[in-house]
Design an enzyme around this catalytic site. Structure first.
Site, PDB file in Angstrom:
ATOM      1  N   CYS A 176       2.247 -12.556  17.511  1.00 47.38           N
ATOM      2  CA  CYS A 176       2.354 -11.206  16.959  1.00 47.38           C
ATOM      3  C   CYS A 176       1.096 -10.751  16.227  1.00 47.38           C
ATOM      4  CB  CYS A 176       3.577 -11.114  16.051  1.00 47.38           C
ATOM      5  SG  CYS A 176       5.134 -11.381  16.938  1.00 47.38           S
ATOM      6  N   HIS A 309       2.213  -6.709   7.573  1.00 41.83           N
ATOM      7  CA  HIS A 309       2.924  -7.209   8.744  1.00 41.83           C
ATOM      8  C   HIS A 309       4.405  -6.892   8.590  1.00 41.83           C
ATOM      9  CE1 HIS A 309       3.430  -9.523  12.341  1.00 41.83           C
ATOM     10  NE2 HIS A 309       4.229 -10.404  11.764  1.00 41.83           N
ATOM     11  N   GLU A 320       4.116 -12.898   2.508  1.00 38.76           N
ATOM     12  CA  GLU A 320       3.044 -11.902   2.610  1.00 38.76           C
ATOM     13  C   GLU A 320       2.772 -11.254   1.260  1.00 38.76           C
ATOM     14  OE1 GLU A 320       1.497  -8.151   5.339  1.00 38.76           O
ATOM     15  OE2 GLU A 320       3.569  -8.834   5.557  1.00 38.76           O
ATOM     16  N   LYS A 339       7.073  -1.250  10.522  1.00 40.81           N
ATOM     17  CA  LYS A 339       8.105  -1.875  11.349  1.00 40.81           C
ATOM     18  C   LYS A 339       9.508  -1.406  10.981  1.00 40.81           C
ATOM     19  CE  LYS A 339       5.462  -5.975  12.661  1.00 40.81           C
ATOM     20  NZ  LYS A 339       4.193  -5.648  11.965  1.00 40.81           N
ATOM     21  N   HIS A 344       9.759  -4.207  15.647  1.00 41.51           N
ATOM     22  CA  HIS A 344       8.619  -5.101  15.851  1.00 41.51           C
ATOM     23  C   HIS A 344       8.161  -4.971  17.295  1.00 41.51           C
ATOM     24  CE1 HIS A 344       5.821  -8.224  15.691  1.00 41.51           C
ATOM     25  NE2 HIS A 344       6.460  -9.085  14.913  1.00 41.51           N
ATOM     26  N   PHE A 403       3.665 -16.423  15.140  1.00 34.79           N
ATOM     27  CA  PHE A 403       4.089 -17.809  15.276  1.00 34.79           C
ATOM     28  C   PHE A 403       2.881 -18.690  15.590  1.00 34.79           C
ATOM     29  CE2 PHE A 403       8.764 -16.913  16.642  1.00 34.79           C
ATOM     30  CZ  PHE A 403       9.055 -16.530  15.347  1.00 34.79           C
TER      31      PHE A 403
END
Length: 435
Positions: A176, A309, A320, A339, A344, A403
């Site tokens: 991502c 993010h 984060e 988002k 996402h 990931f």
């Protein structure tokens, strides 16, 4: 910090031949399929996620998704991702004044980030195979054949052939973080003198495989994606594409191009901690933000806005926020996560969010974070909510984490500047109002 500040081992040099600027934007998203409709929706807090209504919805393990509205590329044929990428790139090229074709096609390249490319084109055939194995209808002949004989294509090559760009071509997949990774690679290509112009961004379509992966990790939200909210419970998978035209400042000047912003800094780092979970102290995120700011020659206190993010998962948002506090200390940039509105969009996420950063610089306004009702006390950052916030954005940071420990950050500034003094006070624009 002055432009002569050091980055790691050497000085940051502002050379027009190697300074990277943004001259074109193209976006297709669940809240808009043109740059201006996307931006207007983002500022108004419009939400683009909802019930999955495509014909093969029964094949997906989730009832909620974010879909690009009105986009007529066929689903399940293997070329939806390619068509999304081409549409975004063509719009960006037109916006940059390159719709007549690049001046030097061999000095114009393409770099796209993606999570799974157009692998989703294989999924109907795989589903049909398993149904046949369970006693259902037989699998049709050549089940993996797409419109051109095979559904898997090189997304960057498709865009390059469509636009006549024959320079460096690459697809990157850093989970991502792919959109930011593509922007960084494209910027490096320009700085190294291997291209004058790069079309860079990200694309992904809805995939039952991706949904199944997130479902198996218990990461899907039951109703909505709620970034930084006390009651956040997961993400909503979405689709989209965004492309930015990057070029050297010197090349942009020579052809008289309008410059939106400078891509002043970029960096990536690996957590090397866990396949799906971030490091509990956000080490990769801290390194990416710190290194990207150092490359830009900027101090943390010069940053006005952070596009987070912000996936709405319990671990990501807390970590984060912790990383942001570690980098910025008492300084509190205006943080937002698109988002909540977009879902996402996978490998396209940070490319779409880069477009938003550039527009925030242009207009001096930061969009709100949709579905944020009560800020989690474990996320002590200044998250914009309740309406867009007007403030003089001079420097914007764009975060992307994926990931496998993939983290990537890009830094955008107003053209030719670092941080002038504040020009006007902060003002909140209520959601649904007109600027």
């Amino acid at each position: 910090m002055a432009a002569s500040a050091t980055e790691g081992t050497g000085p940051v040099v502002r050379d027009p031949e190697t300074t990277v600027v943004v001259t074109g934007l193209g976006v297709l998203s669940p809240i808009g399929t043109t740059v201006e409709t996307f931006w207007r929706s983002a500022l108004e807090g419009v939400v683009g996620t909802g019930p999955l209504d495509r014909p093969d919805a029964a094949d997906f393990p989730a009832a909620l998704a974010g879909q690009v509205p009105g986009f007529d590329a066929p689903r399940g044929r293997g070329d939806r991702s390619a068509r999304l990428a081409v549409a975004a790139a063509a719009a960006a090229a037109t916006d940059a004044g390159l719709d007549g074709g690049p001046a030097d096609p061999y000095r114009t390249g393409v770099c796209l980030g993606t999570l799974l490319g157009n692998r989703a084109g294989l999924e109907p055939a795989v589903t049909a195979f398993h149904r046949a194995a369970a006693g259902g209808p037989p699998v049709p002949d050549r089940p993996l054949a797409g419109p051109a004989g095979a559904p898997i294509v090189d997304l960057a090559d498709v865009v390059g052939r469509h636009l006549g760009a024959w320079g460096p071509s690459l697809v990157v997949a850093t989970a991502c973080a792919s959109g930011n990774s593509a922007l960084a690679h494209a910027a490096d290509t320009i700085r190294a003198g291997r291209a004058d112009v790069m079309l860079a961004g990200g694309v992904d379509e809805l995939s039952s495989g991706v949904m199944t992966m997130f479902a198996s990790l218990r990461s899907l939200a039951p109703d909505a994606l709620r970034p930084f909210d006390r009651d956040r419970a997961g993400l909503v998978v979405s689709e989209g594409a965004a492309v930015l035209v990057l070029e050297s400042a010197a090349h942009a000047h020579r052809r008289g191009a309008r410059v939106y912003a400078e891509l002043a800094g970029w960096a990536s780092a690996a957590d090397a901690h866990h396949m799906t979970a971030p490091h509990p102290e956000g080490r990769g995120a801290v390194l990416s933000m710190s290194r990207a700011l150092a490359r830009a020659g900027l101090a943390p206190e010069s940053v006005d806005h952070i596009s987070a993010h912000g996936t709405g998962t319990p671990s990501n948002d807390r970590v984060e926020a912790l990383a942001i506090r570690a980098v910025f200390g008492a300084h509190a940039p205006a943080v937002t996560s698109l988002k909540g509105a977009l879902g996402h969009t996978q490998g396209a996420a940070s490319a779409i969010e880069a477009v938003a950063c550039v527009l925030a610089l242009r207009d001096g306004v930061v969009p709100p974070t949709a579905h944020l009702d009560v800020l989690d006390p474990q996320c002590p950052v200044d998250v914009v909510r309740g309406g867009a916030r007007e403030l003089p954005v001079r420097v914007a940071v764009n975060n992307a984490f994926g990931f496998g420990g993939n983290t990537a950050c890009t830094v955008f500034t107003r053209p030719g500047s670092t941080r002038p003094g504040l020009a006007r006070p902060v003002r909140t624009i209520p959601a649904g109002s007109t600027r």
